[in-house]
Design a protein around this motif. Structure first.
Motif, PDB file in Angstrom:
ATOM      1  N   VAL A  39     -64.530  44.246  10.014  1.00  0.00           N
ATOM      2  CA  VAL A  39     -63.680  45.430   9.908  1.00  0.00           C
ATOM      3  C   VAL A  39     -64.494  46.506   9.199  1.00  0.00           C
ATOM      4  O   VAL A  39     -64.779  46.391   8.001  1.00  0.00           O
ATOM      5  N   VAL A  40     -64.911  47.537   9.932  1.00  0.00           N
ATOM      6  CA  VAL A  40     -65.756  48.583   9.356  1.00  0.00           C
ATOM      7  C   VAL A  40     -64.876  49.603   8.642  1.00  0.00           C
ATOM      8  O   VAL A  40     -63.917  50.134   9.222  1.00  0.00           O
ATOM      9  N   THR A  41     -65.186  49.859   7.380  1.00  0.00           N
ATOM     10  CA  THR A  41     -64.398  50.772   6.548  1.00  0.00           C
ATOM     11  C   THR A  41     -65.326  51.772   5.873  1.00  0.00           C
ATOM     12  O   THR A  41     -66.548  51.589   5.867  1.00  0.00           O
ATOM     13  N   PRO A  42     -64.765  52.810   5.259  1.00  0.00           N
ATOM     14  CA  PRO A  42     -65.604  53.628   4.377  1.00  0.00           C
ATOM     15  C   PRO A  42     -66.210  52.719   3.299  1.00  0.00           C
ATOM     16  O   PRO A  42     -65.575  51.746   2.878  1.00  0.00           O
ATOM     17  N   PRO A  43     -67.428  53.011   2.863  1.00  0.00           N
ATOM     18  CA  PRO A  43     -68.106  52.098   1.947  1.00  0.00           C
ATOM     19  C   PRO A  43     -67.418  51.942   0.594  1.00  0.00           C
ATOM     20  O   PRO A  43     -66.771  52.855   0.091  1.00  0.00           O
ATOM     21  N   TYR A  44     -67.590  50.724   0.073  1.00  0.00           N
ATOM     22  CA  TYR A  44     -67.260  50.359  -1.288  1.00  0.00           C
ATOM     23  C   TYR A  44     -65.745  50.335  -1.548  1.00  0.00           C
ATOM     24  O   TYR A  44     -65.081  49.351  -1.212  1.00  0.00           O
ATOM     25  N   GLU A  45     -65.166  51.389  -2.096  1.00  0.00           N
ATOM     26  CA  GLU A  45     -63.733  51.372  -2.393  1.00  0.00           C
ATOM     27  C   GLU A  45     -62.896  51.120  -1.142  1.00  0.00           C
ATOM     28  O   GLU A  45     -61.863  50.444  -1.201  1.00  0.00           O
ATOM     29  N   GLY A  46     -63.349  51.665  -0.007  1.00  0.00           N
ATOM     30  CA  GLY A  46     -62.615  51.479   1.239  1.00  0.00           C
ATOM     31  C   GLY A  46     -62.556  50.023   1.679  1.00  0.00           C
ATOM     32  O   GLY A  46     -61.586  49.592   2.320  1.00  0.00           O
ATOM     33  N   GLN A  47     -63.581  49.261   1.333  1.00  0.00           N
ATOM     34  CA  GLN A  47     -63.596  47.838   1.682  1.00  0.00           C
ATOM     35  C   GLN A  47     -62.505  47.088   0.911  1.00  0.00           C
ATOM     36  O   GLN A  47     -61.773  46.281   1.486  1.00  0.00           O
ATOM     37  N   VAL A  48     -62.427  47.358  -0.398  1.00  0.00           N
ATOM     38  CA  VAL A  48     -61.420  46.698  -1.222  1.00  0.00           C
ATOM     39  C   VAL A  48     -60.024  47.113  -0.778  1.00  0.00           C
ATOM     40  O   VAL A  48     -59.100  46.293  -0.713  1.00  0.00           O
ATOM     41  N   GLU A  49     -59.865  48.388  -0.438  1.00  0.00           N
ATOM     42  CA  GLU A  49     -58.568  48.874   0.030  1.00  0.00           C
ATOM     43  C   GLU A  49     -58.140  48.142   1.304  1.00  0.00           C
ATOM     44  O   GLU A  49     -56.955  47.831   1.481  1.00  0.00           O
ATOM     45  N   ALA A  50     -59.100  47.850   2.191  1.00  0.00           N
ATOM     46  CA  ALA A  50     -58.771  47.127   3.421  1.00  0.00           C
ATOM     47  C   ALA A  50     -58.241  45.729   3.112  1.00  0.00           C
ATOM     48  O   ALA A  50     -57.324  45.234   3.780  1.00  0.00           O
ATOM     49  N   VAL A  51     -58.808  45.080   2.102  1.00  0.00           N
ATOM     50  CA  VAL A  51     -58.345  43.749   1.698  1.00  0.00           C
ATOM     51  C   VAL A  51     -56.945  43.850   1.094  1.00  0.00           C
ATOM     52  O   VAL A  51     -56.045  43.070   1.429  1.00  0.00           O
ATOM     53  N   VAL A  52     -56.736  44.825   0.227  1.00  0.00           N
ATOM     54  CA  VAL A  52     -55.431  45.004  -0.415  1.00  0.00           C
ATOM     55  C   VAL A  52     -54.355  45.324   0.626  1.00  0.00           C
ATOM     56  O   VAL A  52     -53.228  44.824   0.540  1.00  0.00           O
ATOM     57  N   ALA A  53     -54.722  46.131   1.628  1.00  0.00           N
ATOM     58  CA  ALA A  53     -53.757  46.550   2.646  1.00  0.00           C
ATOM     59  C   ALA A  53     -53.514  45.483   3.711  1.00  0.00           C
ATOM     60  O   ALA A  53     -52.630  45.654   4.557  1.00  0.00           O
ATOM     61  N   GLY A  54     -54.289  44.412   3.697  1.00  0.00           N
ATOM     62  CA  GLY A  54     -54.112  43.357   4.679  1.00  0.00           C
ATOM     63  C   GLY A  54     -54.851  43.583   5.980  1.00  0.00           C
ATOM     64  O   GLY A  54     -54.669  42.837   6.947  1.00  0.00           O
ATOM     65  N   ALA A  55     -55.722  44.616   6.018  1.00  0.00           N
ATOM     66  CA  ALA A  55     -56.498  44.882   7.223  1.00  0.00           C
ATOM     67  C   ALA A  55     -57.719  43.979   7.335  1.00  0.00           C
ATOM     68  O   ALA A  55     -58.327  43.878   8.402  1.00  0.00           O
ATOM     69  N   ALA A  56     -58.103  43.341   6.238  1.00  0.00           N
ATOM     70  CA  ALA A  56     -59.224  42.402   6.217  1.00  0.00           C
ATOM     71  C   ALA A  56     -58.865  41.261   5.279  1.00  0.00           C
ATOM     72  O   ALA A  56     -58.036  41.415   4.375  1.00  0.00           O
ATOM     73  N   ASP A  57     -59.494  40.115   5.515  1.00  0.00           N
ATOM     74  CA  ASP A  57     -59.207  38.935   4.699  1.00  0.00           C
ATOM     75  C   ASP A  57     -60.109  38.831   3.476  1.00  0.00           C
ATOM     76  O   ASP A  57     -59.779  38.112   2.522  1.00  0.00           O
ATOM     77  N   ALA A  58     -61.240  39.527   3.509  1.00  0.00           N
ATOM     78  CA  ALA A  58     -62.190  39.433   2.399  1.00  0.00           C
ATOM     79  C   ALA A  58     -63.219  40.549   2.521  1.00  0.00           C
ATOM     80  O   ALA A  58     -63.364  41.174   3.580  1.00  0.00           O
ATOM     81  N   THR A  59     -63.916  40.801   1.434  1.00  0.00           N
ATOM     82  CA  THR A  59     -65.063  41.703   1.463  1.00  0.00           C
ATOM     83  C   THR A  59     -66.007  41.348   0.328  1.00  0.00           C
ATOM     84  O   THR A  59     -65.592  40.826  -0.711  1.00  0.00           O
ATOM     85  N   PHE A  60     -67.275  41.620   0.529  1.00  0.00           N
ATOM     86  CA  PHE A  60     -68.282  41.567  -0.532  1.00  0.00           C
ATOM     87  C   PHE A  60     -68.514  43.010  -0.977  1.00  0.00           C
ATOM     88  O   PHE A  60     -68.761  43.894  -0.144  1.00  0.00           O
ATOM     89  N   VAL A  61     -68.461  43.271  -2.276  1.00  0.00           N
ATOM     90  CA  VAL A  61     -68.604  44.639  -2.772  1.00  0.00           C
ATOM     91  C   VAL A  61     -69.279  44.601  -4.143  1.00  0.00           C
ATOM     92  O   VAL A  61     -69.198  43.597  -4.861  1.00  0.00           O
ATOM     93  N   GLN A  62     -69.947  45.703  -4.513  1.00  0.00           N
ATOM     94  CA  GLN A  62     -70.588  45.780  -5.829  1.00  0.00           C
ATOM     95  C   GLN A  62     -69.581  45.434  -6.915  1.00  0.00           C
ATOM     96  O   GLN A  62     -68.445  45.915  -6.914  1.00  0.00           O
ATOM     97  N   GLU A  63     -70.010  44.622  -7.859  1.00  0.00           N
ATOM     98  CA  GLU A  63     -69.086  44.162  -8.893  1.00  0.00           C
ATOM     99  C   GLU A  63     -68.508  45.318  -9.695  1.00  0.00           C
ATOM    100  O   GLU A  63     -67.316  45.321 -10.027  1.00  0.00           O
ATOM    101  N   ASP A  64     -69.331  46.320 -10.037  1.00  0.00           N
ATOM    102  CA  ASP A  64     -68.812  47.409 -10.858  1.00  0.00           C
ATOM    103  C   ASP A  64     -67.811  48.260 -10.092  1.00  0.00           C
ATOM    104  O   ASP A  64     -66.871  48.806 -10.683  1.00  0.00           O
ATOM    105  N   VAL A  65     -67.978  48.386  -8.757  1.00  0.00           N
ATOM    106  CA  VAL A  65     -66.996  49.113  -7.942  1.00  0.00           C
ATOM    107  C   VAL A  65     -65.660  48.385  -7.971  1.00  0.00           C
ATOM    108  O   VAL A  65     -64.593  48.989  -8.115  1.00  0.00           O
ATOM    109  N   TRP A  66     -65.709  47.057  -7.843  1.00  0.00           N
ATOM    110  CA  TRP A  66     -64.483  46.266  -7.869  1.00  0.00           C
ATOM    111  C   TRP A  66     -63.796  46.363  -9.230  1.00  0.00           C
ATOM    112  O   TRP A  66     -62.580  46.535  -9.314  1.00  0.00           O
ATOM    113  N   ARG A  67     -64.551  46.319 -10.299  1.00  0.00           N
ATOM    114  CA  ARG A  67     -63.966  46.317 -11.637  1.00  0.00           C
ATOM    115  C   ARG A  67     -63.377  47.670 -12.041  1.00  0.00           C
ATOM    116  O   ARG A  67     -62.413  47.723 -12.825  1.00  0.00           O
ATOM    117  N   LYS A  68     -63.957  48.757 -11.534  1.00  0.00           N
ATOM    118  CA  LYS A  68     -63.575  50.063 -12.080  1.00  0.00           C
ATOM    119  C   LYS A  68     -62.175  50.501 -11.664  1.00  0.00           C
ATOM    120  O   LYS A  68     -61.597  51.396 -12.292  1.00  0.00           O
TER     121      LYS A  68
END
Length: 246
Positions: A141-170
């Motif tokens: 599932v191609v999304t805008p980079p970084y925050e957009g990946q996590v948003e896709a997981v939260v919204a149920g559009a994707a089951d998982a993502t790998f993302v920079q740890e500091d982006v996820w934490r902030k």
């Protein structure tokens, strides 16, 4: 003749800063930034259309046997001032998935197929599980980079993502709705490569500028300055990537 600098604009290099603007003007370097998918950037480099480029390590992976380009610097990760990036694999907080192997056939959010943290990291993980990334996940599932990946997981559009740890934490709200099930540390930071055919004086000037310039730190800056090319880390990853990526 003007030199050409092509770069991944997603990486946040401030080519419009006074220091960069002055340097680019002094050396007659034309700049083009690429957004979204980095396949067009790779295509331009395969045609040797750039004198210099700033790009994710996976872009250079596809050029590693090209004698024209040479890496001269690795970006410094602003969070810890090293040339390595930590990336975490996150799933919805309420997901029944507890380990990476359970994601077989699932949807993975990625920024693009050249992204270090969202594509290279899972490719390396799947390789450790004995597979290849294209045969493991059911859909990218191609999304805008970084925050957009996590948003896709939260919204149920994707089951998982790998993302920079500091982006996820902030973003505490999104972090609270997701859960880390795996991580990959010390992924190589982006590279600055040069055309070996460019005049030595210009190549030296660019390398000196990269290693001497220290941008002002900022809360949203992902990379801050450059260090000498970390060949050992990059070449070690490339040996695995040659097997991990179909």
């Amino acid at each position: 003749m003007d030199a050409t600098f092509l770069h991944d604009a997603n990486l946040g290099l401030d080519v419009g800063s006074p220091e960069w603007s002055a340097f680019l003007t002094e050396h007659h370097i034309r700049v083009t930034g690429y957004h979204g998918d980095m396949a067009p950037l790779t295509g331009q480099l395969e045609r040797h259309a750039a004198t210099f480029s700033y790009l994710p390590v996976l872009n250079y992976f596809h050029l590693r046997d090209d004698p024209v380009y040479e890496p001269v610097a690795s970006a410094v990760y602003a969070a810890d001032r090293t040339t390595g990036i930590p990336s975490v694999l996150v799933v919805p907080a309420g997901s029944g998935v507890t380990e990476a192997g359970q994601l077989r056939g699932k949807r993975l959010a990625i920024a693009h197929r050249f992204c270090t943290t969202s594509f290279l990291a899972p490719a390396l993980l799947v390789h450790e599980l004995g597979g290849r990334i294209d045969g493991f996940f059911g859909e990218f599932v191609v999304t805008p980079p970084y925050e957009g990946q996590v948003e896709a997981v939260v919204a149920g559009a994707a089951d998982a993502t790998f993302v920079q740890e500091d982006v996820w934490r902030k973003d505490a709200a999104r972090a609270g709705k997701t859960r880390v099930i795996a991580r990959r540390d010390h992924l190589p930071t982006p590279l600055f490569i040069v055309d070996r055919r460019a005049p030595l004086r210009l190549r030296s000037a660019v390398r000196d500028f990269l290693l001497e310039h220290r941008p002002e730190p900022g809360g949203s800056v992902m990379f801050s300055g450059f260090a000498p090319y970390d060949a050992a880390a990059v070449e070690g990853i490339f040996r695995i990537a040659a097997e991990a990526i179909a």
